[in-house]
Design an enzyme around this catalytic site. Structure first.
Site, mmCIF file in Angstrom:
data_model
loop_
_atom_site.group_PDB
_atom_site.id
_atom_site.type_symbol
_atom_site.label_atom_id
_atom_site.label_comp_id
_atom_site.label_asym_id
_atom_site.label_seq_id
_atom_site.Cartn_x
_atom_site.Cartn_y
_atom_site.Cartn_z
ATOM 1 N N LYS A 1 -8.355 47.098 -19.374
ATOM 2 C CA LYS A 1 -8.608 47.623 -20.726
ATOM 3 C C LYS A 1 -7.238 48.026 -21.280
ATOM 4 O O LYS A 1 -6.752 49.121 -21.058
ATOM 5 C CB LYS A 1 -9.542 48.832 -20.628
ATOM 6 N N GLU B 1 -5.178 49.348 -27.406
ATOM 7 C CA GLU B 1 -5.636 48.639 -28.603
ATOM 8 C C GLU B 1 -4.505 48.458 -29.612
ATOM 9 O O GLU B 1 -4.663 47.783 -30.621
ATOM 10 C CB GLU B 1 -6.834 49.369 -29.233
ATOM 11 N N CYS C 1 8.070 56.254 -20.530
ATOM 12 C CA CYS C 1 7.737 57.438 -19.727
ATOM 13 C C CYS C 1 8.904 57.814 -18.827
ATOM 14 O O CYS C 1 8.945 58.913 -18.297
ATOM 15 C CB CYS C 1 6.500 57.181 -18.902
HETATM 16 P P1 NAD Z 1 -2.725 57.127 -24.575
HETATM 17 O O1 NAD Z 1 -3.056 58.173 -23.571
HETATM 18 O O2 NAD Z 1 -2.961 57.394 -26.006
HETATM 19 O O3 NAD Z 1 -3.552 55.782 -24.250
HETATM 20 C C1 NAD Z 1 -3.588 55.234 -22.964
HETATM 21 C C2 NAD Z 1 -4.899 54.482 -22.798
HETATM 22 O O4 NAD Z 1 -5.989 55.396 -22.912
HETATM 23 C C3 NAD Z 1 -5.128 53.397 -23.837
HETATM 24 O O5 NAD Z 1 -5.678 52.270 -23.212
HETATM 25 C C4 NAD Z 1 -6.117 54.046 -24.789
HETATM 26 O O6 NAD Z 1 -6.978 53.115 -25.408
HETATM 27 C C5 NAD Z 1 -6.904 54.975 -23.903
HETATM 28 N N1 NAD Z 1 -7.383 56.159 -24.601
HETATM 29 C C6 NAD Z 1 -6.838 56.736 -25.710
HETATM 30 N N2 NAD Z 1 -7.548 57.821 -26.054
HETATM 31 C C7 NAD Z 1 -8.542 57.955 -25.151
HETATM 32 C C8 NAD Z 1 -9.589 58.911 -24.979
HETATM 33 N N3 NAD Z 1 -9.741 59.948 -25.804
HETATM 34 N N4 NAD Z 1 -10.427 58.742 -23.927
HETATM 35 C C9 NAD Z 1 -10.281 57.717 -23.085
HETATM 36 N N5 NAD Z 1 -9.303 56.779 -23.210
HETATM 37 C C10 NAD Z 1 -8.440 56.905 -24.222
HETATM 38 O O7 NAD Z 1 -1.217 56.728 -24.311
HETATM 39 P P2 NAD Z 1 -0.270 55.778 -25.172
HETATM 40 O O8 NAD Z 1 0.079 56.464 -26.450
HETATM 41 O O9 NAD Z 1 -0.825 54.411 -25.246
HETATM 42 O O10 NAD Z 1 1.008 55.716 -24.212
HETATM 43 C C11 NAD Z 1 2.028 56.672 -24.227
HETATM 44 C C12 NAD Z 1 1.830 57.707 -23.150
HETATM 45 O O11 NAD Z 1 1.758 57.088 -21.867
HETATM 46 C C13 NAD Z 1 2.999 58.676 -23.046
HETATM 47 O O12 NAD Z 1 2.497 59.957 -22.810
HETATM 48 C C14 NAD Z 1 3.791 58.165 -21.846
HETATM 49 O O13 NAD Z 1 4.583 59.117 -21.208
HETATM 50 C C15 NAD Z 1 2.669 57.720 -20.983
HETATM 51 N N6 NAD Z 1 3.131 56.777 -19.978
HETATM 52 C C16 NAD Z 1 3.191 57.197 -18.682
HETATM 53 C C17 NAD Z 1 3.648 56.353 -17.708
HETATM 54 C C18 NAD Z 1 3.698 56.784 -16.278
HETATM 55 O O14 NAD Z 1 3.731 55.921 -15.408
HETATM 56 N N7 NAD Z 1 3.677 58.067 -15.973
HETATM 57 C C19 NAD Z 1 4.058 55.056 -18.050
HETATM 58 C C20 NAD Z 1 3.983 54.659 -19.384
HETATM 59 C C21 NAD Z 1 3.508 55.531 -20.340
#
Ligand code: NAD
Length: 498
Positions: free
Chosen positions: A173, A176, A281
């Site tokens: 998944k 989006e 990240c």
């Molecule tokens: P996000 O948390 O908004 O989204 C991540 C995923 O969760 C997406 O697939 C999204 O569709 C889904 N999602 C969003 N809202 C949701 C909800 N309320 N309930 C369930 N699922 C939901 O993150 P993003 O903006 O896409 O990515 C950036 C974030 O990811 C930053 O905080 C970054 O630090 C983190 N990140 C962490 C790592 C790591 O390995 N620690 C690596 C890359 C990115």
């Protein structure tokens, strides 16, 4: 309007939920496509089909599964340019950075090519009279991966390559916000020989995530994204009996000792803070120079380095970084810059208000530099995830090392020094999961594994490397006895191996 579909049983499948999300070109701010958002029924259909496909895939010997990975690796190399272009067009990172995104994922595919060796169990001959003990690693079944926008090739590959090589079926998944590259990766995996149904891409939002987290046939969930959602995924998945690893946000520090090679430090930190517009990240958004003289020199030289940065559209080969992902994210970063000013930090360079001629609607932000940031400030405590570098001055190594150790996030940290003993001590004691010594972005290579501490990761197994194999398999241990004669009357005593 172009539609981006799900990818089920080896082909594109249009969404039936009637719900869509717009996909933007961050260079222009224009909507370029819309992506289907799956309903629970569509998720269920993808999982059921994966259950059917998984049994045959798991029964295939590991060499044959590895051969699919070898072929997939070759296809990734052959399609590198195409994948990088597609990635940049939805994410906005510059092409060279997109190639790196694909390459770091490809390296995990290379690791997965060794799956016959990685899945070997242990064997003890003669653990007791006529008794041998052996263990085997078996796939879990159907597992799911939920990925963030910022590495739309690397992170889906971290998860799917190992999960699939282990004999699982995988439901991806993706974010989006940039959903096209994950579909292209799935097409290439099918082209490499993966049976249909073993890798399904279900596009969607929270509705699809919740359907996966609660689905009885999903055995494990791997998540990467922001911390609050990571914690929610971890708690919900666990409540539904699933194995979960959930990586969250970060606020990585770079400690600069007075003896560091300042030329190198400035080059490293300007790249690590502003590369990919700070949307990594493992970006390095906090610099901690030790001593006022080190801080003064660092800030002065960083100002010069920033003056040499070029922000441009993602296809501009001379640009150091491109736009951020969305209008909402740009506004959030700008509000953090204002908050930093209001909190009393010194805004040395203000990156707000940048517009590119011909791309006035793009989500561009110039680099921002703050000095005299303090640990009590909210802008220090929160992840900003944009092109903003904050300088926190420390008077000693102890004071500097306490900052990342006490921060709520614990993904990565770096120390810059020529003093081996200080670096060694810092690495041993700092309360953070990944440490760089004169390395600004210490993302471990594919045969180690990736994972932060504290609010940067929930669950106890890291991504990829041997931890990835552990996460996507369960161990079965067999104790066998082939006695040669009468074993005596011991049936009522707990068996021991005296
Ligand atoms: P996000 O948390 O908004 O989204 C991540 C995923 O969760 C997406 O697939 C999204 O569709 C889904 N999602 C969003 N809202 C949701 C909800 N309320 N309930 C369930 N699922 C939901 O993150 P993003 O903006 O896409 O990515 C950036 C974030 O990811 C930053 O905080 C970054 O630090 C983190 N990140 C962490 C790592 C790591 O390995 N620690 C690596 C890359 C990115």
């Amino acid at each position: 309007m172009r539609d981006i579909h799900h990818f089920i049983d080896g082909k594109a499948v249009a969404g039936t939920s009637g719900r869509f999300s717009d996909v933007y070109d961050p260079n222009t701010g224009q909507v370029q496509a819309r992506v289907a958002l799956a309903s629970p029924a569509e998720v269920d259909d993808a999982v059921r089909r994966a259950v059917k496909a998984q049994a045959g895939w798991a029964a295939m010997n590991p060499q044959r599964r590895a051969r699919v990975m070898f072929a997939f690796k070759a296809l990734l190399e052959a399609h590198m340019d195409e994948l990088a272009q597609l990635l940049s067009s939805e994410h906005g990172k510059v092409i060279a950075d997109s190639r790196g995104d694909v390459q770091r994922g490809l390296e995990v595919v290379e690791f997965a090519c060794g799956i016959p060796h990685l899945m070997k169990g242990d064997y003890t001959e003669g653990a007791g009279p006529g008794i041998d003990v052996f263990s085997m690693r078996q796939p879990l079944g159907v597992v799911a991966g939920i990925t963030p926008f910022n590495f739309p090739a690397m992170i889906p590959l971290w998860m799917s390559a190992i999960a699939i090589a282990c004999g699982n079926a995988f439901i991806l998944k993706p974010s989006e916000k940039d959903p096209s590259v994950p579909v292209r990766l799935a097409e290439l995996m099918i082209e490499a020989g993966l049976p249909e149904g073993v890798l399904q891409v279900v596009q969607g939002d929270k509705v699809a995530v919740d359907a996966l987290l609660t689905h009885p046939d999903i055995r494990a969930v791997s998540f990467v994204g922001s911390s609050d959602i990571a914690q929610y995924v971890y708690a919900t998945g666990a409540a539904y009996g699933k194995r979960v690893q959930a990586m969250g946000g970060a606020k990585n520090h770079g400690v600069i000792l007075p003896d560091a090679d300042m030329d190198q430090v400035v080059k490293d930190i300007v790249g690590a803070a502003f590369g990919s517009a700070g949307e990594r990240c493992m970006a390095l958004p906090v610099a901690v120079p030790v001593g006022e003289a080190t801080a003064d020199e660092f800030v002065a030289r960083m100002k010069d380095a920033i003056a040499g940065l070029k922000v441009g559209i993602s296809t501009d080969a001379e640009a150091h970084y491109g736009p951020v992902i969305s209008a909402a994210h740009k506004a959030k970063i700008e509000s953090y810059i204002q908050m930093g000013v209001d909190e009393g930090a010194e805004l040395v360079i203000d990156g707000r208000g940048l517009t590119l001629q011909g791309h006035e609607g793009g989500y561009f932000l110039g680099p921002s530099l703050f000095d005299h940031v303090t640990p009590g400030m909210k802008t220090y405590q929160d992840e900003i995830f944009g092109p903003v570098l904050q300088v926190v001055r420390a008077q000693s190594l102890e004071e500097a090392a306490a900052l990342p150790s006490q921060h709520a996030y614990g993904n990565g940290v770096a120390i810059f020094t020529r003093n081996g003993l200080a670096a060694r001590d810092f690495a041993a004691k700092v309360n953070v999961g990944m440490v760089g010594i004169n390395v600004p972005i210490p993302v471990p290579v594919a045969y180690h594994s990736f994972g932060g501490w504290k609010r940067s990761a929930f669950g106890d197994l890291n991504q990829y490397g041997e931890d990835g194999v552990r996460f996507y398999t369960k161990v079965k241990t067999v104790t066998q006895r082939w006695p040669e004669g009468d074993i005596g009357d011991q049936a009522f005593v707990i068996p021991t191996m005296r």
